[in-house]
Write an enzyme that holds these catalytic residues in place. Structure first.
Site, short mmCIF file in Angstrom:
data_model
loop_
_atom_site.label_atom_id
_atom_site.label_comp_id
_atom_site.label_asym_id
_atom_site.label_seq_id
_atom_site.Cartn_x
_atom_site.Cartn_y
_atom_site.Cartn_z
N TYR A 181 36.52 24.77 44.41
CA TYR A 181 37.77 24.23 43.88
C TYR A 181 38.93 24.27 44.87
CZ TYR A 181 35.32 25.29 39.46
OH TYR A 181 34.41 25.38 38.45
N TYR A 224 35.02 34.03 36.71
CA TYR A 224 34.30 33.05 37.54
C TYR A 224 34.08 33.59 38.95
CZ TYR A 224 35.76 30.25 33.59
OH TYR A 224 35.99 29.80 32.32
N GLY A 226 41.00 28.54 28.20
CA GLY A 226 41.29 28.16 29.57
C GLY A 226 42.69 28.53 30.01
N CYS A 243 26.18 29.46 56.59
CA CYS A 243 26.30 28.46 57.66
C CYS A 243 26.84 27.13 57.12
CB CYS A 243 24.96 28.26 58.36
SG CYS A 243 23.60 27.88 57.24
N GLU A 244 28.00 27.17 56.48
CA GLU A 244 28.71 25.98 56.02
C GLU A 244 30.20 26.18 56.28
OE1 GLU A 244 27.97 24.41 52.21
OE2 GLU A 244 25.82 24.86 52.21
N GLU A 279 39.81 30.89 22.88
CA GLU A 279 38.88 31.48 23.85
C GLU A 279 39.64 31.85 25.12
OE1 GLU A 279 35.92 28.44 24.33
OE2 GLU A 279 35.87 28.07 22.17
N PRO A 280 40.31 32.99 25.13
CA PRO A 280 41.18 33.33 26.27
C PRO A 280 40.46 34.12 27.37
CG PRO A 280 41.49 34.91 24.53
CD PRO A 280 40.43 33.96 24.04
N GLY A 281 39.23 33.71 27.72
CA GLY A 281 38.42 34.50 28.64
C GLY A 281 39.08 34.79 29.97
N ARG A 282 39.46 33.74 30.71
CA ARG A 282 40.07 33.93 32.03
C ARG A 282 41.33 34.79 31.93
NH1 ARG A 282 40.34 30.43 36.68
NH2 ARG A 282 39.43 28.76 35.43
#
Length: 266
Positions: free
Chosen positions: A164, A221, A87, A192-193, A121-124
């Site tokens: 987020y 992501y 993360g 339409c939001e 786990e250095p994905g981002r």
């Protein structure tokens, strides 16, 4: 075995998983459960814990506590490897400093006081800056509040701003954009939001229909969270070299998995 370390951190309360009860077995029960698993014939080879997603410099203390707690557990139960999650954050705004990955490594090594193999786990951290979302301006609507820039990408393409309230830098790729006057813009998608906004109060060169905009730091992501909501086909994914990694969906893809009931002759 996934362990809940009781330590959470991250860029948003929705992703601080390390102290949320649904993730992993409680830390104070983990050693007992490891012993029980082995008694029942399970091949227990590792421990896993994760503090959250988008951990930045000020969250390093939480990451350090997580590593210390899981390393202490490993000394008690003895496994082959310990995965301390990842993360690790990246800067989403131009003025934000990058994460000091050397400091992260030093802190992790110092806190990892056990004999097991360390996994992260250095994905981002690896892929976030490797992706850019390209979107075309379809509508330009001046209002008293802002110049509304309606684009063909939105929350179904890049969900993070709606989910987020995440910030992604937006820049115009239009020829001669640098010569135009700048406008305070609301960059909105086609769903339409009211949540379908890629950026608010963005200073952009006066937009025109057909302008291409680049939405940065979309490699993590981004496409992975894309959906077909509102009957919106997912976009193509293309490398800088022009290779198509994922083809653009068509309208027929929206119903491809449906199996309507067959009509019976009467």
């Amino acid at each position: 075995m996934r362990v809940n370390p009781g330590v959470g951190a991250g860029h948003h309360e929705k992703v601080t998983t390390g102290d949320a009860p649904q993730f992993g077995v409680p830390y104070d029960r983990a050693a007992e459960l490891c012993a029980t698993a082995r008694e029942r014939g399970f091949d227990l080879v590792g421990l896993h814990a994760h503090a959250g997603s988008g951990i930045s410099g000020e969250d390093l203390s939480a990451h350090e506590r997580l590593v210390e707690r899981v390393a202490a557990l490993e000394r008690e139960v003895s496994v082959e490897f310990v995965a301390v999650g990842g993360g690790f954050g990246v800067p989403y705004r131009p003025e934000e400093p990058p994460l000091d990955i050397d400091a992260v490594a030093e802190t992790t090594r110092a806190a990892f006081d056990c004999e097991a193999t360390l996994a992260v786990e250095p994905g981002r951290y690896v892929v976030a800056d490797a992706g850019v979302l390209l979107t075309e301006t379809r509508v330009v609507k001046p209002t008293e509040a802002a110049t509304v820039v309606g684009v063909d990408a939105g929350m179904t393409t890049l969900l993070r701003p709606a989910l987020y309230d995440a910030y992604h830098e937006i820049r115009s790729l239009a020829p001669g954009a640098g010569e135009r006057d700048r406008r305070a813009c609301l960059v909105a998608g086609p769903v339409c939001e009211t949540a379908d906004v890629l950026g608010r109060e963005r200073s952009l060169p006066a937009p025109e229909r057909g302008d291409l905009l680049a939405v940065g730091t979309a490699g993590a992501y981004g496409y992975e969270m894309a959906s077909q909501y509102n009957s919106r086909p997912r976009p193509a994914v293309v490398t800088l070299g022009g290779d198509v990694v994922a083809r653009r969906e068509t309208l027929s893809d929206l119903t491809r998995l449906e199996d309507p009931p067959r009509r019976h002759d009467t």
